[in-house]
Design a protein around this motif. Structure first.
Motif, PDB file in Angstrom:
ATOM      1  N   LEU A   1       0.844  -1.188   0.000  1.00 35.32           N
ATOM      2  CA  LEU A   1       0.000   0.000   0.000  1.00 35.32           C
ATOM      3  C   LEU A   1       0.885   1.246   0.000  1.00 35.32           C
ATOM      4  O   LEU A   1       1.671   1.454   0.920  1.00 35.32           O
ATOM      5  CB  LEU A   1      -0.915  -0.009   1.227  1.00 35.32           C
ATOM      6  N   LEU A   2       0.748   2.058  -1.034  1.00 37.18           N
ATOM      7  CA  LEU A   2       1.545   3.276  -1.153  1.00 37.18           C
ATOM      8  C   LEU A   2       0.847   4.480  -0.539  1.00 37.18           C
ATOM      9  O   LEU A   2       1.503   5.406  -0.077  1.00 37.18           O
ATOM     10  CB  LEU A   2       1.838   3.572  -2.631  1.00 37.18           C
ATOM     11  N   ASP A   3      -0.480   4.471  -0.551  1.00 32.91           N
ATOM     12  CA  ASP A   3      -1.247   5.618  -0.057  1.00 32.91           C
ATOM     13  C   ASP A   3      -2.553   5.132   0.554  1.00 32.91           C
ATOM     14  O   ASP A   3      -3.477   4.757  -0.164  1.00 32.91           O
ATOM     15  CB  ASP A   3      -1.519   6.598  -1.194  1.00 32.91           C
ATOM     16  N   GLY A   4      -2.643   5.118   1.871  1.00 34.30           N
ATOM     17  CA  GLY A   4      -3.826   4.629   2.568  1.00 34.30           C
ATOM     18  C   GLY A   4      -4.986   5.600   2.588  1.00 34.30           C
ATOM     19  O   GLY A   4      -6.102   5.238   2.946  1.00 34.30           O
ATOM     20  N   THR A   5      -4.734   6.848   2.203  1.00 38.01           N
ATOM     21  CA  THR A   5      -5.798   7.845   2.102  1.00 38.01           C
ATOM     22  C   THR A   5      -5.665   8.559   0.754  1.00 38.01           C
ATOM     23  O   THR A   5      -5.228   9.711   0.682  1.00 38.01           O
ATOM     24  CB  THR A   5      -5.751   8.864   3.262  1.00 38.01           C
ATOM     25  N   PRO A   6      -6.029   7.878  -0.321  1.00 39.51           N
ATOM     26  CA  PRO A   6      -5.842   8.444  -1.654  1.00 39.51           C
ATOM     27  C   PRO A   6      -6.732   9.662  -1.896  1.00 39.51           C
ATOM     28  O   PRO A   6      -7.807   9.782  -1.306  1.00 39.51           O
ATOM     29  CB  PRO A   6      -6.227   7.292  -2.588  1.00 39.51           C
ATOM     30  N   PRO A   7      -6.296  10.563  -2.773  1.00 42.80           N
ATOM     31  CA  PRO A   7      -7.097  11.736  -3.105  1.00 42.80           C
ATOM     32  C   PRO A   7      -8.366  11.337  -3.866  1.00 42.80           C
ATOM     33  O   PRO A   7      -8.414  10.275  -4.497  1.00 42.80           O
ATOM     34  CB  PRO A   7      -6.159  12.578  -3.972  1.00 42.80           C
ATOM     35  N   PRO A   8      -9.390  12.183  -3.804  1.00 46.62           N
ATOM     36  CA  PRO A   8     -10.673  11.848  -4.439  1.00 46.62           C
ATOM     37  C   PRO A   8     -10.578  11.419  -5.902  1.00 46.62           C
ATOM     38  O   PRO A   8     -11.337  10.564  -6.345  1.00 46.62           O
ATOM     39  CB  PRO A   8     -11.480  13.142  -4.297  1.00 46.62           C
ATOM     40  N   GLY A   9      -9.642  11.971  -6.634  1.00 44.43           N
ATOM     41  CA  GLY A   9      -9.511  11.616  -8.045  1.00 44.43           C
ATOM     42  C   GLY A   9      -9.141  10.156  -8.281  1.00 44.43           C
ATOM     43  O   GLY A   9      -9.308   9.644  -9.389  1.00 44.43           O
ATOM     44  N   LEU A  10      -8.664   9.476  -7.254  1.00 42.15           N
ATOM     45  CA  LEU A  10      -8.276   8.073  -7.380  1.00 42.15           C
ATOM     46  C   LEU A  10      -9.288   7.110  -6.765  1.00 42.15           C
ATOM     47  O   LEU A  10      -9.131   5.897  -6.867  1.00 42.15           O
ATOM     48  CB  LEU A  10      -6.910   7.849  -6.723  1.00 42.15           C
ATOM     49  N   HIS A  11     -10.326   7.627  -6.140  1.00 36.03           N
ATOM     50  CA  HIS A  11     -11.263   6.765  -5.409  1.00 36.03           C
ATOM     51  C   HIS A  11     -11.929   5.712  -6.283  1.00 36.03           C
ATOM     52  O   HIS A  11     -12.053   4.555  -5.872  1.00 36.03           O
ATOM     53  CB  HIS A  11     -12.316   7.612  -4.705  1.00 36.03           C
ATOM     54  N   ALA A  12     -12.347   6.069  -7.482  1.00 37.31           N
ATOM     55  CA  ALA A  12     -13.007   5.088  -8.356  1.00 37.31           C
ATOM     56  C   ALA A  12     -12.048   3.948  -8.697  1.00 37.31           C
ATOM     57  O   ALA A  12     -12.437   2.777  -8.672  1.00 37.31           O
ATOM     58  CB  ALA A  12     -13.523   5.762  -9.625  1.00 37.31           C
ATOM     59  N   ALA A  13     -10.801   4.276  -9.010  1.00 39.59           N
ATOM     60  CA  ALA A  13      -9.817   3.245  -9.344  1.00 39.59           C
ATOM     61  C   ALA A  13      -9.510   2.362  -8.137  1.00 39.59           C
ATOM     62  O   ALA A  13      -9.349   1.142  -8.273  1.00 39.59           O
ATOM     63  CB  ALA A  13      -8.532   3.889  -9.872  1.00 39.59           C
ATOM     64  N   VAL A  14      -9.461   2.959  -6.945  1.00 40.61           N
ATOM     65  CA  VAL A  14      -9.183   2.183  -5.732  1.00 40.61           C
ATOM     66  C   VAL A  14     -10.332   1.219  -5.446  1.00 40.61           C
ATOM     67  O   VAL A  14     -10.114   0.051  -5.119  1.00 40.61           O
ATOM     68  CB  VAL A  14      -8.933   3.118  -4.534  1.00 40.61           C
ATOM     69  N   ARG A  15     -11.574   1.704  -5.597  1.00 42.32           N
ATOM     70  CA  ARG A  15     -12.728   0.809  -5.404  1.00 42.32           C
ATOM     71  C   ARG A  15     -12.687  -0.352  -6.398  1.00 42.32           C
ATOM     72  O   ARG A  15     -12.966  -1.488  -6.047  1.00 42.32           O
ATOM     73  CB  ARG A  15     -14.030   1.586  -5.554  1.00 42.32           C
ATOM     74  N   GLN A  16     -12.353  -0.039  -7.642  1.00 40.20           N
ATOM     75  CA  GLN A  16     -12.259  -1.075  -8.675  1.00 40.20           C
ATOM     76  C   GLN A  16     -11.171  -2.082  -8.324  1.00 40.20           C
ATOM     77  O   GLN A  16     -11.365  -3.284  -8.463  1.00 40.20           O
ATOM     78  CB  GLN A  16     -11.987  -0.436 -10.037  1.00 40.20           C
ATOM     79  N   ALA A  17     -10.038  -1.615  -7.845  1.00 45.14           N
ATOM     80  CA  ALA A  17      -8.958  -2.516  -7.449  1.00 45.14           C
ATOM     81  C   ALA A  17      -9.422  -3.440  -6.328  1.00 45.14           C
ATOM     82  O   ALA A  17      -9.120  -4.636  -6.332  1.00 45.14           O
ATOM     83  CB  ALA A  17      -7.735  -1.718  -7.001  1.00 45.14           C
TER      84      ALA A  17
END
Length: 71
Positions: A35-51
């Motif tokens: 895990l590189l970023d446990g609190t990602p910025p909003p612009g990455l939230h969709a990709a994180v959910r998909q992951a």
């Protein structure tokens, strides 16, 4: 959004690192999730959910914290 990983159940499929490379990487030795970023910025939230959805072992947990960017 808060993201956690459990490397002990990770099978090293790499879908997380391919889907959200700014948030996830793979260990050089065994290929398990890092895990590189446990609190990602909003612009990455969709990709994180998909992951998280794509993870075959369930090693990724994504918790929406109620912040507007979590949606």
């Amino acid at each position: 959004m808060k993201v956690t990983v459990d490397a002990s159940v990770c099978i090293g499929a790499g879908m997380c690192a391919l889907t959200a490379p700014a948030v996830f990487d793979q260990d050089e030795d065994d290929g398990t999730v890092v895990l590189l970023d446990g609190t990602p910025p909003p612009g990455l939230h969709a990709a994180v959910r998909q992951a998280g959805r794509l993870c075959p072992s369930g090693a990724i947990t994504v918790l929406d914290t109620g912040d507007p960017g979590d949606r």
